[in-house]
Design a protein around this motif. Structure first.
Motif, mmCIF file in Angstrom:
data_model
loop_
_atom_site.group_PDB
_atom_site.id
_atom_site.type_symbol
_atom_site.label_atom_id
_atom_site.label_comp_id
_atom_site.label_asym_id
_atom_site.label_seq_id
_atom_site.Cartn_x
_atom_site.Cartn_y
_atom_site.Cartn_z
ATOM 1 N N ASP A 293 0.811 -1.212 0.000
ATOM 2 C CA ASP A 293 0.000 0.000 0.000
ATOM 3 C C ASP A 293 0.845 1.263 0.000
ATOM 4 O O ASP A 293 0.383 2.325 -0.413
ATOM 5 N N ASP A 294 2.091 1.188 0.501
ATOM 6 C CA ASP A 294 2.949 2.370 0.517
ATOM 7 C C ASP A 294 3.567 2.643 -0.845
ATOM 8 O O ASP A 294 4.290 3.623 -1.012
ATOM 9 N N GLY A 295 3.291 1.791 -1.830
ATOM 10 C CA GLY A 295 3.794 2.005 -3.182
ATOM 11 C C GLY A 295 5.150 1.401 -3.446
ATOM 12 O O GLY A 295 5.581 1.329 -4.595
ATOM 13 N N VAL A 296 5.860 0.949 -2.412
ATOM 14 C CA VAL A 296 7.180 0.344 -2.592
ATOM 15 C C VAL A 296 7.005 -1.147 -2.855
ATOM 16 O O VAL A 296 6.484 -1.877 -2.019
ATOM 17 N N VAL A 297 7.440 -1.606 -4.024
ATOM 18 C CA VAL A 297 7.263 -3.016 -4.381
ATOM 19 C C VAL A 297 8.529 -3.836 -4.175
ATOM 20 O O VAL A 297 8.467 -5.065 -4.082
ATOM 21 N N ASP B 176 21.002 1.093 -0.054
ATOM 22 C CA ASP B 176 19.590 1.428 0.139
ATOM 23 C C ASP B 176 18.988 1.725 -1.230
ATOM 24 O O ASP B 176 19.500 2.575 -1.969
ATOM 25 N N LEU B 177 17.896 1.031 -1.559
ATOM 26 C CA LEU B 177 17.308 1.170 -2.889
ATOM 27 C C LEU B 177 15.826 0.837 -2.812
ATOM 28 O O LEU B 177 15.426 -0.099 -2.109
ATOM 29 N N GLU B 178 15.000 1.613 -3.528
ATOM 30 C CA GLU B 178 13.563 1.362 -3.555
ATOM 31 C C GLU B 178 13.043 1.404 -4.988
ATOM 32 O O GLU B 178 13.454 2.248 -5.786
ATOM 33 N N LEU B 179 12.143 0.483 -5.283
ATOM 34 C CA LEU B 179 11.424 0.472 -6.556
ATOM 35 C C LEU B 179 9.946 0.606 -6.237
ATOM 36 O O LEU B 179 9.403 -0.172 -5.451
ATOM 37 N N ARG B 180 9.284 1.610 -6.845
ATOM 38 C CA ARG B 180 7.877 1.875 -6.542
ATOM 39 C C ARG B 180 6.964 1.396 -7.660
ATOM 40 O O ARG B 180 7.407 1.152 -8.783
ATOM 41 N N ARG B 181 5.694 1.281 -7.327
ATOM 42 C CA ARG B 181 4.697 0.784 -8.267
ATOM 43 C C ARG B 181 4.652 1.660 -9.521
ATOM 44 O O ARG B 181 4.582 2.881 -9.449
ATOM 45 N N GLY B 182 4.719 1.020 -10.701
ATOM 46 C CA GLY B 182 4.639 1.733 -11.963
ATOM 47 C C GLY B 182 5.886 2.516 -12.329
ATOM 48 O O GLY B 182 5.865 3.328 -13.257
ATOM 49 N N GLU B 183 6.997 2.249 -11.646
ATOM 50 C CA GLU B 183 8.231 3.010 -11.848
ATOM 51 C C GLU B 183 9.238 2.205 -12.666
ATOM 52 O O GLU B 183 9.302 0.980 -12.572
ATOM 53 N N LEU B 184 10.020 2.915 -13.470
ATOM 54 C CA LEU B 184 11.162 2.323 -14.164
ATOM 55 C C LEU B 184 12.427 2.804 -13.473
ATOM 56 O O LEU B 184 12.684 4.004 -13.389
ATOM 57 N N LEU B 185 13.209 1.861 -12.964
ATOM 58 C CA LEU B 185 14.458 2.187 -12.283
ATOM 59 C C LEU B 185 15.596 1.495 -13.015
ATOM 60 O O LEU B 185 15.584 0.276 -13.189
ATOM 61 N N ALA B 186 16.565 2.283 -13.491
ATOM 62 C CA ALA B 186 17.703 1.732 -14.228
ATOM 63 C C ALA B 186 18.948 1.772 -13.357
ATOM 64 O O ALA B 186 19.256 2.796 -12.739
#
Length: 255
Positions: free
Chosen positions: A66-70, A90-100
């Motif tokens: 629910d916090d958006g962090v997948v 430390d690294l976060e990937l969120r919903r609907g995000e593209l992280l390279a």
């Protein structure tokens, strides 16, 4: 056997000696397991660390993000012998995000992905995937992955490989749709071992997306692709983002 021979020389009735032999044998088995087996892959399987026994009891994935962090790494370190692949990352990937993730070979990009896939355990820190542990089967059901070094059965046809992978998911794409999206319908009846390097990468992408993943890991996805296939790959990535998929990729290309 040596224990039985040794105890057999004792001047006691076997009614007394037999329970001692049984207890001593059990103690030796437990000690052997603890010191020789427990730390191996077999020991991890028996202890449920590779495939946890209680994965069914995991919290629902939808409620856990629910916090958006997948996917996240919190203070994560990983060492291979003397080589420190990751240091307090430390690294976060969120919903609907593209992280390279950009970096030279050996920078730890593939190591980070392997931790999220549950292939390795972090030496320190916390690894989270879809609100839980990567070791939980419920979390893995929401994953798609395309690694750089992949070995697939060479004799299986392309459509058979995609169908086999799709069978592990509850609501997969149809085989036809996965092939269309990857641009490989013409290869459907070709044996995987007869394909070029670029064509194999396209098949691997079809396998990665066939389960309708919530989180997609792409390790150097455009390596070996020609210009047309590369453009199709990026078009697919943009479409997946619009559908709400979260994507983490490693690449040397700044396109």
């Amino acid at each position: 056997m040596a224990l039985q021979v040794w105890v057999g020389d004792w001047p006691l009735h076997w009614g007394v000696k037999f329970p001692f032999v049984v207890l001593a044998s059990l103690a030796l088995l437990l000690l052997s397991y603890h010191f020789l087996v427990r730390s191996t892959v077999i020991g991890r399987l028996l202890n449920g660390k590779v495939h946890p026994r209680h994965a069914v009891a995991a919290a629902p994935v939808e409620a856990a993000v629910d916090d958006g962090v997948v996917a996240s790494l919190c203070g994560v370190s990983k060492r291979y012998g003397k080589l420190e692949a990751l240091t307090t990352v430390d690294l976060e990937l969120r919903r609907g995000e593209l992280l390279a993730l950009l970096g030279p070979n050996g920078a730890g990009k593939s190591t980070a992905i392997s931790l999220w896939l549950g292939l390795h355990d972090a030496d320190a820190g916390i690894v989270r995937l879809l609100g839980g542990s990567p070791q939980e089967i419920a979390r893995r059901q929401g994953l798609g992955v395309m690694m750089q070094d992949v070995e697939l059965p060479k004799d299986l046809k392309v459509h058979e490989l995609v169908a086999l992978s799709a069978s592990y998911y509850a609501r997969p794409l149809s085989v036809k749709e996965a092939l269309v999206r990857a641009g490989i319908t013409a290869l459907a009846n070709r044996p995987y071992g007869k394909l070029s390097g670029g064509q194999k990468r396209q098949v691997q992408f079809a396998i990665a997306i066939c389960g309708r993943p919530k989180v997609l890991f792409l390790d150097e996805p455009t390596v070996g692709l020609d210009i047309q296939a590369r453009e199709l790959m990026w078009a697919n990535i943009r479409a997946l983002l619009r559908e709400g998929c979260s994507i983490l990729l490693t690449t040397h290309y700044l396109e």
